[in-house]
Scaffold this motif. Structure first.
Motif, mmCIF file in Angstrom:
data_model
loop_
_atom_site.group_PDB
_atom_site.id
_atom_site.type_symbol
_atom_site.label_atom_id
_atom_site.label_comp_id
_atom_site.label_asym_id
_atom_site.label_seq_id
_atom_site.Cartn_x
_atom_site.Cartn_y
_atom_site.Cartn_z
ATOM 1 N N ALA A 21 0.828 -1.202 0.000
ATOM 2 C CA ALA A 21 0.000 0.000 0.000
ATOM 3 C C ALA A 21 0.867 1.257 0.000
ATOM 4 C CB ALA A 21 -0.928 -0.002 1.215
ATOM 5 N N PHE A 22 1.951 1.246 0.774
ATOM 6 C CA PHE A 22 2.847 2.399 0.822
ATOM 7 C C PHE A 22 3.498 2.628 -0.542
ATOM 8 C CE2 PHE A 22 7.107 4.199 1.324
ATOM 9 C CZ PHE A 22 6.814 5.386 2.003
ATOM 10 N N ALA A 23 3.983 1.549 -1.166
ATOM 11 C CA ALA A 23 4.615 1.671 -2.480
ATOM 12 C C ALA A 23 3.627 2.173 -3.517
ATOM 13 C CB ALA A 23 5.192 0.318 -2.909
ATOM 14 N N ALA A 24 2.390 1.652 -3.458
ATOM 15 C CA ALA A 24 1.361 2.062 -4.412
ATOM 16 C C ALA A 24 0.993 3.532 -4.226
ATOM 17 C CB ALA A 24 0.120 1.183 -4.249
ATOM 18 N N CYS A 25 0.910 3.992 -2.968
ATOM 19 C CA CYS A 25 0.584 5.392 -2.694
ATOM 20 C C CYS A 25 1.690 6.323 -3.171
ATOM 21 C CB CYS A 25 0.328 5.594 -1.203
ATOM 22 S SG CYS A 25 -1.249 4.931 -0.629
ATOM 23 N N PHE A 26 2.939 5.933 -2.950
ATOM 24 C CA PHE A 26 4.064 6.743 -3.413
ATOM 25 C C PHE A 26 4.040 6.862 -4.932
ATOM 26 C CE2 PHE A 26 8.502 7.138 -4.882
ATOM 27 C CZ PHE A 26 8.837 8.341 -4.266
ATOM 28 N N ALA A 27 3.782 5.732 -5.604
ATOM 29 C CA ALA A 27 3.708 5.748 -7.064
ATOM 30 C C ALA A 27 2.534 6.595 -7.548
ATOM 31 C CB ALA A 27 3.582 4.320 -7.592
ATOM 32 N N GLU A 28 1.419 6.558 -6.805
ATOM 33 C CA GLU A 28 0.237 7.345 -7.182
ATOM 34 C C GLU A 28 0.546 8.834 -7.160
ATOM 35 O OE1 GLU A 28 -3.998 7.844 -8.033
ATOM 36 O OE2 GLU A 28 -2.579 6.189 -8.233
ATOM 37 N N ILE A 29 1.239 9.286 -6.121
ATOM 38 C CA ILE A 29 1.602 10.696 -6.010
ATOM 39 C C ILE A 29 2.472 11.124 -7.189
ATOM 40 C CG2 ILE A 29 2.901 12.378 -4.635
ATOM 41 C CD1 ILE A 29 2.040 10.770 -2.141
ATOM 42 N N LEU A 90 -6.267 0.448 -0.486
ATOM 43 C CA LEU A 90 -7.110 -0.743 -0.535
ATOM 44 C C LEU A 90 -6.711 -1.681 -1.673
ATOM 45 C CD1 LEU A 90 -10.612 0.887 0.127
ATOM 46 C CD2 LEU A 90 -9.303 -0.542 1.697
ATOM 47 N N PHE A 91 -6.733 -1.143 -2.888
ATOM 48 C CA PHE A 91 -6.488 -1.980 -4.058
ATOM 49 C C PHE A 91 -5.037 -2.459 -4.126
ATOM 50 C CE2 PHE A 91 -5.385 -2.291 -8.653
ATOM 51 C CZ PHE A 91 -6.147 -3.423 -8.936
ATOM 52 N N GLY A 92 -4.094 -1.520 -3.954
ATOM 53 C CA GLY A 92 -2.688 -1.898 -4.020
ATOM 54 C C GLY A 92 -2.307 -2.883 -2.933
ATOM 55 N N GLY A 93 -2.807 -2.637 -1.721
ATOM 56 C CA GLY A 93 -2.476 -3.540 -0.631
ATOM 57 C C GLY A 93 -3.079 -4.919 -0.798
ATOM 58 N N LEU A 94 -4.351 -4.978 -1.202
ATOM 59 C CA LEU A 94 -5.041 -6.260 -1.312
ATOM 60 C C LEU A 94 -4.569 -7.086 -2.501
ATOM 61 C CD1 LEU A 94 -8.717 -5.264 -0.405
ATOM 62 C CD2 LEU A 94 -7.161 -6.697 0.933
ATOM 63 N N ARG A 95 -4.418 -6.451 -3.663
ATOM 64 C CA ARG A 95 -4.099 -7.245 -4.853
ATOM 65 C C ARG A 95 -2.724 -7.881 -4.757
ATOM 66 N NH1 ARG A 95 -1.228 -5.310 -9.485
ATOM 67 N NH2 ARG A 95 -0.143 -3.353 -9.081
ATOM 68 N N ILE A 96 -1.765 -7.174 -4.147
ATOM 69 C CA ILE A 96 -0.422 -7.729 -4.004
ATOM 70 C C ILE A 96 -0.322 -8.563 -2.730
ATOM 71 C CG2 ILE A 96 2.027 -7.165 -3.756
ATOM 72 C CD1 ILE A 96 1.554 -4.703 -5.442
ATOM 73 N N GLY A 97 -0.951 -8.078 -1.649
ATOM 74 C CA GLY A 97 -0.881 -8.799 -0.393
ATOM 75 C C GLY A 97 -1.526 -10.171 -0.456
ATOM 76 N N THR A 127 -7.178 -12.024 -7.127
ATOM 77 C CA THR A 127 -6.844 -10.921 -6.222
ATOM 78 C C THR A 127 -7.218 -9.569 -6.834
ATOM 79 O OG1 THR A 127 -4.547 -10.776 -7.031
ATOM 80 C CG2 THR A 127 -4.975 -12.239 -5.179
ATOM 81 N N GLY A 128 -7.067 -9.441 -8.150
ATOM 82 C CA GLY A 128 -7.453 -8.198 -8.810
ATOM 83 C C GLY A 128 -8.943 -7.947 -8.704
ATOM 84 N N ALA A 129 -9.753 -9.001 -8.895
ATOM 85 C CA ALA A 129 -11.208 -8.869 -8.825
ATOM 86 C C ALA A 129 -11.676 -8.550 -7.409
ATOM 87 C CB ALA A 129 -11.876 -10.146 -9.325
ATOM 88 N N VAL A 130 -11.114 -9.246 -6.433
ATOM 89 C CA VAL A 130 -11.497 -9.016 -5.036
ATOM 90 C C VAL A 130 -11.106 -7.606 -4.597
ATOM 91 C CG1 VAL A 130 -11.019 -9.685 -2.640
ATOM 92 C CG2 VAL A 130 -11.418 -11.452 -4.369
ATOM 93 N N ALA A 131 -9.880 -7.207 -4.930
ATOM 94 C CA ALA A 131 -9.369 -5.910 -4.485
ATOM 95 C C ALA A 131 -10.174 -4.748 -5.060
ATOM 96 C CB ALA A 131 -7.893 -5.769 -4.859
ATOM 97 N N ILE A 132 -10.509 -4.802 -6.341
ATOM 98 C CA ILE A 132 -11.214 -3.672 -6.945
ATOM 99 C C ILE A 132 -12.681 -3.649 -6.542
ATOM 100 C CG2 ILE A 132 -12.019 -4.674 -9.124
ATOM 101 C CD1 ILE A 132 -10.416 -1.187 -8.451
ATOM 102 N N THR A 133 -13.245 -4.797 -6.195
ATOM 103 C CA THR A 133 -14.617 -4.810 -5.677
ATOM 104 C C THR A 133 -14.689 -4.005 -4.382
ATOM 105 O OG1 THR A 133 -15.099 -6.969 -6.671
ATOM 106 C CG2 THR A 133 -16.504 -6.266 -4.854
ATOM 107 N N VAL A 134 -13.680 -4.161 -3.537
ATOM 108 C CA VAL A 134 -13.609 -3.403 -2.292
ATOM 109 C C VAL A 134 -13.325 -1.928 -2.568
ATOM 110 C CG1 VAL A 134 -12.342 -3.116 -0.118
ATOM 111 C CG2 VAL A 134 -12.866 -5.424 -0.974
ATOM 112 N N ALA A 135 -12.447 -1.664 -3.539
ATOM 113 C CA ALA A 135 -11.955 -0.296 -3.774
ATOM 114 C C ALA A 135 -12.750 0.487 -4.812
ATOM 115 C CB ALA A 135 -10.485 -0.348 -4.200
ATOM 116 N N ASN A 136 -13.787 -0.087 -5.412
ATOM 117 C CA ASN A 136 -14.502 0.581 -6.500
ATOM 118 C C ASN A 136 -15.002 1.986 -6.151
ATOM 119 O OD1 ASN A 136 -15.701 -0.187 -9.361
ATOM 120 N ND2 ASN A 136 -17.276 0.984 -8.306
#
Length: 299
Positions: A21-29, A90-97, A127-136
């Motif tokens: 999640a931290f890596a994904a947030c840094f990349a998002e910024i 949510l999405f970055g953490g779940l899909r990779i985690g 994991t992609g489907a589960v993560a984006i369902t939560v993060a939609n």
């Protein structure tokens, strides 16, 4: 990298989730200006002027970035950063985690040897489907805020910020509206996640079998670039449909959006924002797929 033994991780799910999640947030910024340009390009439709067709407002990645900065200010390029960070947590953490435990679940407790590519793809799709369902809901608000800037001058904005957007959507459109575009979003993110994680895993595994290559930052970089390129090429059409459905609630369904886009804007509309998307590939995030998400060691 997949070892010759059953894959095991020394990192807990909580640790993997937090690091991813931290890596994904840094990349998002770092990449959201390109993502904003991508969304504007995807939402752009052909404008009819008299008997001819007017030139599009946004042309190319750099041209779109420059137009937004000139007309709306530099800060407009980071419009949607708050829900974007919500999404990545949510999405970055779940899909990779979840990738490693789900992959281990699919191969079974008694599995020994290299994990088949089919299992990697299946795990990443899941994991992609589960993560984006939560993060939609976070994805919806992000696209809505990014699209606000294309409204004509003087037209009042619908949302004053991310939290206001969540509450306004629920109040005006209903709680279920937060999952607008879920169908194409699941398709888009499951496909991209499978293309990215599985190809990253596979590319890295192949590279490390070449004499002279070791598990270092250059291997991660090459694997991330290859995985990112493959992912955006595969996912671009559904990404366009997802953005249009979230940015324009007049579409009745995924099929309606696809048909109208094809009819009104032509097949190349499904490739809009492709270059911007590739330039925004989250290599830093991909690096965590190996070290944190996959949790596997080279032996």
């Amino acid at each position: 990298m997949v070892s010759d033994q059953k894959p095991k991780s020394d990192i807990s799910f909580a640790g993997t989730f937090a690091s991813s999640a931290f890596a994904a947030c840094f990349a998002e910024i770092c990449t959201i200006p390109l993502d904003t340009a991508k969304v504007r390009l995807q939402l752009q439709k052909k404008a009819v002027a008299g008997d001819g067709v007017a030139l599009p407002k946004y042309r190319g990645m750099l041209g779109t970035v420059a137009t937004i900065a000139r007309e709306e200010g530099l800060s407009a390029l980071w419009k949607g950063i708050v829900p974007g960070l919500h999404r990545q947590c949510l999405f970055g953490g779940l899909r990779i985690g979840l990738y490693e435990p789900v992959k281990a679940l699919y191969v079974g407790d008694d599995f020994v040897g290299d994990v088949p590519l089919s299992k990697k793809v299946l795990a990443a799709l899941t994991t992609g489907a589960v993560a984006i369902t939560v993060a939609n809901p976070t994805d919806l608000v992000k696209v809505r805020l990014q699209a606000e800037g294309k409204l004509p001058p003087g037209v009042p904005r619908r949302y004053s910020g991310a939290l206001n957007a969540y509450s306004t959507i629920v109040r005006q459109e209903g709680f279920g509206a937060l999952w607008t575009g879920l169908g194409p979003n699941i398709a888009r993110n499951a496909i991209i996640n499978a293309a990215e994680l599985a190809s990253y895993d596979q590319i890295k595994q192949t590279i490390l079998k070449i004499p002279g290559f070791t598990d270092n930052v250059f291997t991660h970089l090459f694997s991330g670039l290859g995985a990112g390129f493959f992912a955006v090429c595969v996912g671009s059409p559904v990404d366009v449909v997802k953005s249009r459905m979230m940015g324009d609630p007049t579409y009745k369904s995924t099929l309606d959006c696809f048909v109208k886009t094809l009819k009104n804007d032509g097949p190349f509309a499904f490739l809009q924002g492709l270059y911007s998307k590739f330039c925004a590939v989250r290599i830093l995030e991909c690096d965590h797929v190996s070290d944190l998400g996959a949790g596997e060691k080279v032996r």
